[in-house]
Design an enzyme around this catalytic site. Structure first.
Site, PDB file in Angstrom:
ATOM      1  CE  LYS A 100      25.008  41.676  -0.039  1.00  0.00           C
ATOM      2  NZ  LYS A 100      24.545  43.177  -0.039  1.00  0.00           N
ATOM      3  CG  ASP A 137      23.622  44.504   3.313  1.00  0.00           C
ATOM      4  OD1 ASP A 137      22.574  45.340   3.932  1.00  0.00           O
ATOM      5  OD2 ASP A 137      24.065  44.827   2.372  1.00  0.00           O
ATOM      6  CG  MET A 138      20.923  37.864   7.086  1.00  0.00           C
ATOM      7  SD  MET A 138      22.333  37.340   8.599  1.00  0.00           S
ATOM      8  CE  MET A 138      21.726  37.996   9.825  1.00  0.00           C
ATOM      9  CD  GLN A 166      18.381  36.698   5.083  1.00  0.00           C
ATOM     10  OE1 GLN A 166      18.794  36.027   6.033  1.00  0.00           O
ATOM     11  NE2 GLN A 166      19.165  36.852   4.186  1.00  0.00           N
ATOM     12  NE  ARG A 187      18.223  47.286   5.988  1.00  0.00           N
ATOM     13  CZ  ARG A 187      19.479  47.444   5.377  1.00  0.00           C
ATOM     14  NH1 ARG A 187      20.051  46.381   4.770  1.00  0.00           N
ATOM     15  NH2 ARG A 187      20.195  48.558   5.469  1.00  0.00           N
ATOM     16  CE  LYS A 190       7.322  40.387   0.822  1.00  0.00           C
ATOM     17  NZ  LYS A 190       6.297  39.995  -0.254  1.00  0.00           N
ATOM     18  N   GLY A 191      13.964  38.599   2.444  1.00  0.00           N
ATOM     19  CA  GLY A 191      15.129  37.571   1.845  1.00  0.00           C
ATOM     20  C   GLY A 191      15.323  37.289   0.529  1.00  0.00           C
ATOM     21  CB  ALA A 192      17.408  38.780  -1.658  1.00  0.00           C
ATOM     22  NE  ARG A 291      21.409  39.674  -3.573  1.00  0.00           N
ATOM     23  CZ  ARG A 291      22.605  39.818  -3.604  1.00  0.00           C
ATOM     24  NH1 ARG A 291      23.360  38.804  -4.051  1.00  0.00           N
ATOM     25  NH2 ARG A 291      23.330  40.842  -3.307  1.00  0.00           N
ATOM     26  NE  ARG A 292      16.946  43.437  -5.247  1.00  0.00           N
ATOM     27  CZ  ARG A 292      18.113  43.176  -4.545  1.00  0.00           C
ATOM     28  NH1 ARG A 292      19.005  43.732  -4.283  1.00  0.00           N
ATOM     29  NH2 ARG A 292      17.367  42.191  -3.584  1.00  0.00           N
TER      30      ARG A 292
END
Ligand code: FDA
Length: 311
Positions: A100, A137-138, A166, A187, A190-192, A291-292
């Site tokens: 990140k 990572d985004m 995303q 990669r 969907k986006g988190a 986020r999870r």
């Protein structure tokens, strides 16, 4: 309904402190996070690689607030990559790393992008020496342009650096077209993050439709698509797209998160597909865990039960 508050909670320092110091069951963190240090990450990577899965390791941490902390994260990645090489896990990209940019300095004011780029360059040099790759990572949409600018700069020396796009962002179809070029590792997830409707689709079906459009572009293009989803419906569509475009195995891969649908991960690998598991580790698990939880209400019940049982 819970998604928004949980994603807001992911950014709260007060809640972070409360949750981190609460007698949280180790089991809830352990489900999604390999452990608190590099030893735990290497152990998990070794086990997954032994089961025929590929791995990307994420040294947890985001929103680094000073340069020293950013350098410490960089050094942790460099040390990890050396250990991966020594253990024979890095060769051929079997185990790579995800980074990140906010963890290596991107958010440090006007100089942030330059600091993040310099730190990421050192991580990429270590990955090159180890024989593996790095994927950026985004994070939230305010960082997308900067992250893609850092990606472009890194790719001039390290063309194998991967990007994350995303599908919930309205801009992403265009970004997919730009990045579907020879050798480009992308990669698609969907986006988190909690994003406003001005920049992101907020309806789940709209996000799914965008995912399919974006994936069609990536699969039809010349790059290396990394299909990052646990959604059975999207996985079926991905398989159909890959077959329609006549893509050979090894010219794309599937990716899922550690602790999410592990049986599906093994099923795809057993079928001969390349399956990479995203494995986070480290002390700074709070934002990642939130986020999870936001992705699946059932996880919140699991989390609350663990707080009560202190297991
Ligand atoms: P969706 O959320 O609709 O889930 C589909 C099904 O998967 C659910 O019904 C459930 O069965 C299962 N599932 C999904 N999430 C679960 C969870 N947390 N716990 C239990 N079951 C779950 N995002 C981002 O913004 N930037 C990034 O850089 C990345 N990087 C990344 C890497 C990899 C390898 C993956 C797989 C994902 C990301 N993400 C990410 C996260 C991504 O944006 C997204 O939030 C999650 O993957 C969940 O979306 P799904 O596509 O799985 O669909």
């Amino acid at each position: 309904m819970l998604r928004r508050p949980l994603l807001l909670a992911a950014r709260s320092d007060r809640l972070r402190h409360l949750v981190e110091t609460a007698p949280v069951s180790r089991s809830v963190v352990r489900r999604f996070v390999a452990g608190l240090d590099a030893d735990a990450a290497l152990g998990t990577a070794r086990r997954l690689a032994g089961d025929g899965l590929r791995v990307t390791l994420d040294h947890l941490g985001e929103d680094t607030r000073d340069e020293e902390q950013a350098r410490a994260v960089r050094d942790a990645y460099v040390a990890l990559l050396r250990r991966l090489a020594d253990d024979g896990l890095a060769a051929g990209g079997r185990v790579e790393v995800s980074v990140k940019l906010s963890a290596v300095g991107q958010a440090l004011g006007a100089d942030g992008e330059r600091i993040a780029l310099a730190n990421a360059q050192q991580i990429c040099s270590a990955a090159l020496a180890a024989g593996t790759t790095v994927t950026l990572d985004m994070e939230d949409h305010t960082t997308t342009d900067s992250t893609l600018a850092v990606l472009r700069a890194l790719r001039s020396d390290f063309p194998w650096v991967g990007a994350v796009l995303q599908a919930y962002l309205r801009r992403t179809e265009t970004d997919c077209k730009d990045l579907a070029t020879t050798g480009s590792r992308v990669r698609l997830c969907k986006g988190a993050y909690d994003e406003p409707a001005s920049v992101a689709y907020t309806d789940a079906d709209e996000v799914d439709r965008s995912y399919v459009r974006c994936l069609s572009t990536l699969v039809a293009g010349d790059g290396y698509p990394m299909i990052a989803t646990h959604d059975p419906k999207l996985l079926d569509i991905a398989a159909a797209l890959v077959s329609r475009e006549g893509r050979e195995r090894g010219t794309y891969e599937y990716q899922m998160l550690y602790g999410v649908r592990p049986e599906a991960q093994r099923r795809l690998a057993a079928r001969g597909e390349t399956m990479r598991v995203y494995v986070p580790y480290g002390q700074e698990w709070y934002g990642y865990l939130m986020r999870r939880l936001a992705e699946r209400p059932a996880n919140v019940a699991f989390f609350l039960r663990s707080l009560v049982s202190k297991g």
